[in-house]
Design a protein around this motif. Structure first.
Motif, mmCIF file in Angstrom:
data_model
loop_
_atom_site.group_PDB
_atom_site.id
_atom_site.type_symbol
_atom_site.label_atom_id
_atom_site.label_comp_id
_atom_site.label_asym_id
_atom_site.label_seq_id
_atom_site.Cartn_x
_atom_site.Cartn_y
_atom_site.Cartn_z
ATOM 1 N N MET A 138 2.644 -5.930 -10.022
ATOM 2 C CA MET A 138 2.871 -4.571 -9.545
ATOM 3 C C MET A 138 3.956 -3.893 -10.374
ATOM 4 S SD MET A 138 4.183 -3.131 -5.857
ATOM 5 C CE MET A 138 5.902 -3.440 -6.277
ATOM 6 N N PHE A 139 5.018 -4.642 -10.706
ATOM 7 C CA PHE A 139 6.107 -4.067 -11.503
ATOM 8 C C PHE A 139 5.575 -3.608 -12.852
ATOM 9 C CE2 PHE A 139 9.787 -3.991 -14.221
ATOM 10 C CZ PHE A 139 10.798 -3.513 -13.401
ATOM 11 N N TYR A 140 4.765 -4.444 -13.492
ATOM 12 C CA TYR A 140 4.223 -4.119 -14.815
ATOM 13 C C TYR A 140 3.266 -2.940 -14.746
ATOM 14 C CZ TYR A 140 1.284 -4.552 -18.969
ATOM 15 O OH TYR A 140 0.568 -4.296 -20.111
ATOM 16 N N PHE B 5 0.833 -1.200 0.000
ATOM 17 C CA PHE B 5 0.000 0.000 0.000
ATOM 18 C C PHE B 5 0.870 1.255 0.000
ATOM 19 C CE2 PHE B 5 -2.031 3.488 2.281
ATOM 20 C CZ PHE B 5 -3.201 3.647 1.547
ATOM 21 N N ALA B 6 1.858 1.299 0.880
ATOM 22 C CA ALA B 6 2.736 2.466 0.980
ATOM 23 C C ALA B 6 3.531 2.662 -0.311
ATOM 24 C CB ALA B 6 3.670 2.317 2.173
ATOM 25 N N LEU B 7 4.094 1.569 -0.843
ATOM 26 C CA LEU B 7 4.899 1.656 -2.062
ATOM 27 C C LEU B 7 4.064 2.104 -3.261
ATOM 28 C CD1 LEU B 7 7.166 -1.543 -1.874
ATOM 29 C CD2 LEU B 7 7.908 0.836 -1.706
ATOM 30 N N ILE B 8 2.907 1.482 -3.439
ATOM 31 C CA ILE B 8 2.060 1.803 -4.590
ATOM 32 C C ILE B 8 1.551 3.236 -4.515
ATOM 33 C CG2 ILE B 8 -0.112 1.235 -5.749
ATOM 34 C CD1 ILE B 8 0.340 -1.670 -5.006
ATOM 35 N N SER C 264 -6.914 3.639 -13.851
ATOM 36 C CA SER C 264 -8.002 2.667 -13.986
ATOM 37 C C SER C 264 -7.863 1.495 -13.020
ATOM 38 C CB SER C 264 -8.059 2.136 -15.422
ATOM 39 O OG SER C 264 -6.950 1.293 -15.693
ATOM 40 N N SER C 265 -6.677 1.337 -12.411
ATOM 41 C CA SER C 265 -6.459 0.156 -11.576
ATOM 42 C C SER C 265 -5.923 0.459 -10.176
ATOM 43 C CB SER C 265 -5.487 -0.796 -12.281
ATOM 44 O OG SER C 265 -4.254 -0.148 -12.553
ATOM 45 N N ILE C 266 -5.024 1.442 -10.053
ATOM 46 C CA ILE C 266 -4.354 1.658 -8.775
ATOM 47 C C ILE C 266 -5.296 2.113 -7.657
ATOM 48 C CG2 ILE C 266 -2.649 3.114 -7.586
ATOM 49 C CD1 ILE C 266 -0.825 2.830 -9.924
ATOM 50 N N PRO C 267 -6.193 3.096 -7.877
ATOM 51 C CA PRO C 267 -7.075 3.513 -6.777
ATOM 52 C C PRO C 267 -7.859 2.362 -6.156
ATOM 53 C CG PRO C 267 -7.180 5.115 -8.549
ATOM 54 C CD PRO C 267 -6.375 3.959 -9.062
ATOM 55 N N SER C 268 -8.420 1.484 -6.992
ATOM 56 C CA SER C 268 -9.182 0.355 -6.456
ATOM 57 C C SER C 268 -8.274 -0.625 -5.720
ATOM 58 C CB SER C 268 -9.930 -0.366 -7.583
ATOM 59 O OG SER C 268 -9.018 -0.886 -8.542
ATOM 60 N N VAL D 236 1.751 8.612 -7.014
ATOM 61 C CA VAL D 236 1.950 10.071 -6.980
ATOM 62 C C VAL D 236 3.077 10.471 -7.935
ATOM 63 C CG1 VAL D 236 2.648 12.023 -5.541
ATOM 64 C CG2 VAL D 236 1.067 10.313 -4.623
ATOM 65 N N VAL D 237 4.166 9.685 -7.932
ATOM 66 C CA VAL D 237 5.289 9.951 -8.833
ATOM 67 C C VAL D 237 4.848 9.811 -10.291
ATOM 68 C CG1 VAL D 237 7.577 9.162 -9.574
ATOM 69 C CG2 VAL D 237 7.023 9.264 -7.139
ATOM 70 N N ILE D 238 4.015 8.805 -10.579
ATOM 71 C CA ILE D 238 3.500 8.597 -11.939
ATOM 72 C C ILE D 238 2.701 9.810 -12.406
ATOM 73 C CG2 ILE D 238 1.802 7.290 -13.295
ATOM 74 C CD1 ILE D 238 2.679 4.816 -11.642
ATOM 75 N N LEU D 239 1.797 10.290 -11.560
ATOM 76 C CA LEU D 239 0.956 11.436 -11.934
ATOM 77 C C LEU D 239 1.799 12.682 -12.157
ATOM 78 C CD1 LEU D 239 -2.098 10.990 -9.517
ATOM 79 C CD2 LEU D 239 -1.938 10.354 -11.925
ATOM 80 N N ILE D 240 2.752 12.943 -11.256
ATOM 81 C CA ILE D 240 3.578 14.143 -11.377
ATOM 82 C C ILE D 240 4.529 14.043 -12.565
ATOM 83 C CG2 ILE D 240 5.372 15.535 -10.267
ATOM 84 C CD1 ILE D 240 4.116 14.786 -7.569
ATOM 85 N N GLY D 241 5.264 12.915 -12.650
ATOM 86 C CA GLY D 241 6.257 12.760 -13.713
ATOM 87 C C GLY D 241 5.649 12.791 -15.100
ATOM 88 N N ASN D 242 4.611 11.991 -15.320
ATOM 89 C CA ASN D 242 3.979 11.960 -16.640
ATOM 90 C C ASN D 242 3.210 13.240 -16.924
ATOM 91 O OD1 ASN D 242 4.381 9.147 -17.908
ATOM 92 N ND2 ASN D 242 3.809 8.649 -15.812
#
Length: 318
Positions: A282-284, A28-31, A76-80, A36-42
């Protein structure tokens, strides 16, 4: 027996790492941090590719599409997944599962095609630089990206429709974090031969063919680079291509590990295999979208310059 066959499921249960509660907390902590990094970086890459005129080129147009795709896929997947990890709520409705499957398959198919398009763009830029403005005109590269999105969407509609029309009698437990198509097909109590055939065709069109385009494009690129007399030109070409090659290796390497690994549970055991598949999933689904903007920004001077410019403008405005 007839009563069982007529009892169709209305929701599924996603096991995830239910047998490893301590791992769930760590996940949970890692994801959450990586999301957050995904949203900011992309997000920064998309804004930079739109606002900075130096990035108004086909390569950065495709890169912006890739960043937008990563945001859509993870959202589409991480929040759930985060909700299920923290609240222990593991059920997902039938329609919710179908939507999740559609977006996951659509984004994956589209990314495969986009990576092939980006490799072709690099090939033309390095091997045919004089004809590059003609071959990769705005109309052409916008059409290439549009075809990638449309094809990925159509492919996902076909695969999701074929999967969700199947009867799921009684058994509704999915041994996965998400409604991944292969995990869902295992629950069907009907013949899935048509699904297997269409998946094989889909994998050939969206995995193998783009990978061949990437392979042959970079073979020609490597040959051209080795023929260059200028050491500066070689370094610049290698720097431009190494970022995408890194992304391609991570993306395809993870996919082939997930879908081409041996199915035997003898060495790991069922529980350990479940944990391993969770880590690879998770890696993918999380690590790869997080690494994409980092790799491209670190290996590309134009992107770094554009990001620095945007940050400096923001600092001045404040």
């Amino acid at each position: 027996m007839d009563k069982v066959n007529q009892t169709f499921v209305r929701e599924f249960i996603l096991l995830g790492l239910s047998g490893y509660p301590k791992l769930e907390i760590i996940f949970f902590a890692l994801i959450l941090v990586m999301y957050v990094v995904i949203l900011i970086g992309n997000g920064v890459l998309i804004i930079a590719s739109i606002l900075d005129s130096r990035l108004h080129m086909p390569m950065y147009f495709f890169l912006g599409n890739l960043s937008f795709l990563d945001i859509c896929y993870t959202t589409s997947s991480i929040p759930s997944t985060l909700v299920s990890l923290i609240s222990k709520k593991r059920n997902i409705s039938f329609s919710g599962c179908a939507v999740q499957m559609f977006f996951g398959f659509a984004m994956g198919s589209t990314e495969c095609l986009l990576l092939g398009m980006m490799a072709f763009d690099h090939y033309v830029a390095i091997c045919n630089p004089l004809r590059y403005p003609i071959i990769m005109s705005k109309m052409v590269y916008v059409l290439m990206a549009s075809v990638s999105w449309l094809s990925g969407g159509i492919n996902s509609i076909v695969q999701t429709s074929l999967a969700m029309r199947l009867p799921f009698c009684g058994n509704s437990i999915i041994n996965h974090f998400l409604c991944e198509i292969l995990a869902v097909l295992k629950l069907a109590c009907a013949d899935i031969s048509l699904n297997i055939v269409t998946l094989a065709v889909s994998n050939t069109a969206f995995l193998v063919l783009p990978l061949l385009v990437v392979f042959f494009s970079y073979m020609f690129i490597l040959y051209t680079i080795l023929q260059m007399n200028s050491a500066t030109g070689r370094r610049k070409a290698f720097s431009t291509c190494s970022a995408q090659l890194t992304v391609v290796i991570i993306f395809y390497g993870t996919i082939f590990f997930m879908y081409a690994k041996p199915k035997s549970q003898g060495l790991l055991g069922k529980d350990n295999l479940q944990a391993t598949e969770g880590l690879v999933s998770m890696f993918y689904g999380v690590v790869t979208p997080m690494l994409n903007p980092i790799i491209y920004s670190l290996r590309n001077k134009d992107v770094k310059a554009a990001i620095k410019y945007l940050l400096s403008r923001k600092a001045i405005n404040q």
